[in-house]
Write an enzyme that holds these catalytic residues in place. Structure first.
Site, PDB file in Angstrom:
ATOM      1  N   LYS A   1     -29.024 -29.126  10.294  1.00  0.00           N
ATOM      2  CA  LYS A   1     -29.118 -29.433   8.871  1.00  0.00           C
ATOM      3  C   LYS A   1     -30.320 -28.748   8.210  1.00  0.00           C
ATOM      4  CE  LYS A   1     -26.568 -33.775   8.952  1.00  0.00           C
ATOM      5  NZ  LYS A   1     -26.258 -34.053  10.366  1.00  0.00           N
TER       6      LYS A   1
HETATM    7  C1  PLP Z   1     -24.930 -34.134  10.852  1.00  0.00           C
HETATM    8  C2  PLP Z   1     -24.698 -33.864  12.292  1.00  0.00           C
HETATM    9  C3  PLP Z   1     -23.407 -33.629  12.799  1.00  0.00           C
HETATM   10  C4  PLP Z   1     -22.165 -33.728  11.946  1.00  0.00           C
HETATM   11  O1  PLP Z   1     -22.088 -32.711  10.961  1.00  0.00           O
HETATM   12  P1  PLP Z   1     -21.003 -32.826   9.782  1.00  0.00           P
HETATM   13  O2  PLP Z   1     -21.286 -31.664   8.909  1.00  0.00           O
HETATM   14  O3  PLP Z   1     -21.281 -34.136   9.098  1.00  0.00           O
HETATM   15  O4  PLP Z   1     -19.654 -32.804  10.407  1.00  0.00           O
HETATM   16  C5  PLP Z   1     -23.280 -33.316  14.150  1.00  0.00           C
HETATM   17  N1  PLP Z   1     -24.355 -33.271  14.963  1.00  0.00           N
HETATM   18  C6  PLP Z   1     -25.605 -33.502  14.513  1.00  0.00           C
HETATM   19  C7  PLP Z   1     -26.750 -33.451  15.476  1.00  0.00           C
HETATM   20  C8  PLP Z   1     -25.829 -33.802  13.168  1.00  0.00           C
HETATM   21  O5  PLP Z   1     -27.079 -34.035  12.732  1.00  0.00           O
END
Ligand code: PLP
Length: 475
Positions: free
Chosen positions: A113
């Protein structure tokens, strides 16, 4: 580029409007009105300078248009990536049994993210300082969204961020990445509840349109188009690292929760990138049921050792429907209305096939997640985070079924294992502490606790009023 709602009633928003709002006013989600096509020749050309940073500069402007002039955009992007700890930004280690991992955890808070969020923080500051408007971001997090958002906006002048985290339900280090940030524009609450309890409170605030407008309230979850936009680049980068000729298909496996990341993959494919996508989910298998059976049922979430994927309402699914149907707003609107009424819908067969032409799916049980972490460690001395292990489990399974399939496959690693010592311990692999972890554990913290019997909604409203007063004093 203009932006339209997935549900068809809102059209022609600017990129600036798309970045600064969450849901469209018809309840839908924003998507660009068209998708620029990238030819094989262009891919080959790009492969000559295959750095992630250079691809961001090539792809992101296609969607921002002239709303941020090129030299400003480059400055913002440089700032966004200045805190990353790996020079190549996304290393791709190659391990035993053709396992290739795209490590997307070299930003400040060790999850994928950070890559998009740090850019979006800069876009927001650019637009808000120009319009001299203050924005308050509200975030209810299961762990990684909150820390990535805090890291992206800490110390910015025109943005405050209020985060609710589920005390005791995310990892200790995830929590510390939020509570150890002491800048004045960061406000962290440790609430004694699960993400559903928090969503309830935030939903009530967002439903009060007048309040939202008066205090200029936004969000930075993956409803925000700009996050999806930056994530599109990840797929181009991974593809070009594997197939610089731009000819053969590459399969990319994505640990999935709210489907923001996989939506970006679908858009990359729509732009002409020859990729096959697989959503990997844990026991919260709503997406797997949608893809395999065409059945969308919303159920209560189950707690697993991959907490950032504990989501049973993959809200970006309507974006995938929109991409797969070339923007059929009537259909999306109808389906979402039905889902709201019944929590259980069957997709029309044509839509099901259209979705399947973009994504496949795989779901895995808790015991297999742990066994995968263990096997990867034994085979390679390489430690997976529990979310990444969900996707690696797919690779190991496919390998056992079809040894002769020579399509390249890459697993997106969505977080660093060092964030999840508890899960590693449960899986029987060692946790190696390091300087970053020790610094976090020793850092001073600041937060407010919210107990079950307190009025969370009132506490949140009071905080928003306080931020607004502080802002007035500055103006
Ligand atoms: C947010 C997150 C996900 C899921 O991602 P999406 O875009 O919501 O499908 C998977 N793994 C980790 C470690 C995350 O922080």
């Amino acid at each position: 580029m203009k932006y339209n709602s997935t549900r068809g009633s809102v059209k022609g928003l600017s990129f600036e409007e798309a970045v600064c709002t969450g849901f469209a006013s018809d309840g839908g989600m924003l998507l660009p009105e068209s998708y620029p096509t990238i030819t094989r020749d262009q891919l080959k050309e790009w492969a000559k300078t295959p750095s992630y940073r250079s691809l961001v500069s090539r792809i992101v402007p296609l969607y921002i248009g002239d709303e941020i002039p090129a030299h400003h955009l480059e400055d913002l992007l440089d700032k966004a990536f200045s805190t990353f700890t790996s020079p190549e930004l996304i290393p791709l280690p190659r391990l035993k049994d053709d396992l290739v991992i795209a490590e997307m955890f070299h930003g400040q808070t060790w999850s994928f993210k950070d890559y998009a969020m740090s850019c979006v923080g800069q876009f927001l500051e650019y637009f808000l300082s120009r319009s001299k408007k203050h924005l308050t971001l509200l975030i209810a997090t299961s762990g990684d969204t909150g820390s990535a958002a805090i890291s992206a906006v800490r110390g910015l002048k025109w943005v405050d961020v209020v985060v609710f985290l589920p005390r005791g339900r995310c990892s200790k280090l995830q929590e510390l990445q939020m509570t150890t940030v002491l800048e004045d524009n960061v406000h962290v609450y440790r609430a004694d509840g699960c993400s559903d309890d928090m969503d309830d409170v935030f939903g009530k605030i967002h439903a009060d349109a007048e309040f939202v407008k008066r205090y200029n309230i936004g969000s930075l979850n993956s409803v925000n188009w700009a996050r999806i936009m930056v994530q599109i680049v990840h797929y181009f980068y991974i593809y070009l690292k594997m197939e610089p000729d731009g000819e053969k298909e590459v399969e990319i496996v994505v640990p999935t929760g709210g489907c923001g990341n996989i939506t970006a993959g679908c858009i990359a494919r729509k732009m002409g990138l020859p990729i096959k996508l697989v959503c990997a989910v844990n026991e919260n298998d709503c997406v797997d049921k949608i893809v395999k059976e065409g059945n969308f049922v919303t159920k209560p979430t189950i707690s697993t050792i991959a907490p950032s994927m504990d989501i049973q309402m993959p809200y970006n699914m309507e974006r995938i429907w929109s991409v797969a149907t070339n923007g059929n707003g009537n259909l999306v609107n109808q389906l979402m209305a039905n889902l709201n009424q019944t929590s259980n819908i069957q997709l029309p067969g044509t839509l099901q096939n259209q979705v399947r032409s973009y994504i496949g799916s795989f779901s895995v049980k808790e015991a297999d997640i742990k066994a995968t972490i263990k096997r990867c460690y034994n085979d390679n001395d390489y430690i997976l985070c529990p979310h990444t292990a969900v996707a690696v489990a797919y690779h190991y399974k496919q390998q056992s079924i079809d040894k002769n399939n020579n399509m390249a496959r890459v697993i997106i690693s969505t977080a660093s294992p060092r964030k999840f010592p508890e899960a590693l311990q449960e899986s029987g692999v060692p946790f190696k502490s390091d300087k970053g972890v020790e610094e976090l554990q020793a850092a001073p913290t600041r937060y407010t606790d919210l107990e079950k019997n307190e009025d969370w909604l009132q506490a949140l409203r009071d905080k928003i009023l306080e931020i607004s007063e502080k802002q007035k004093a500055v103006d």
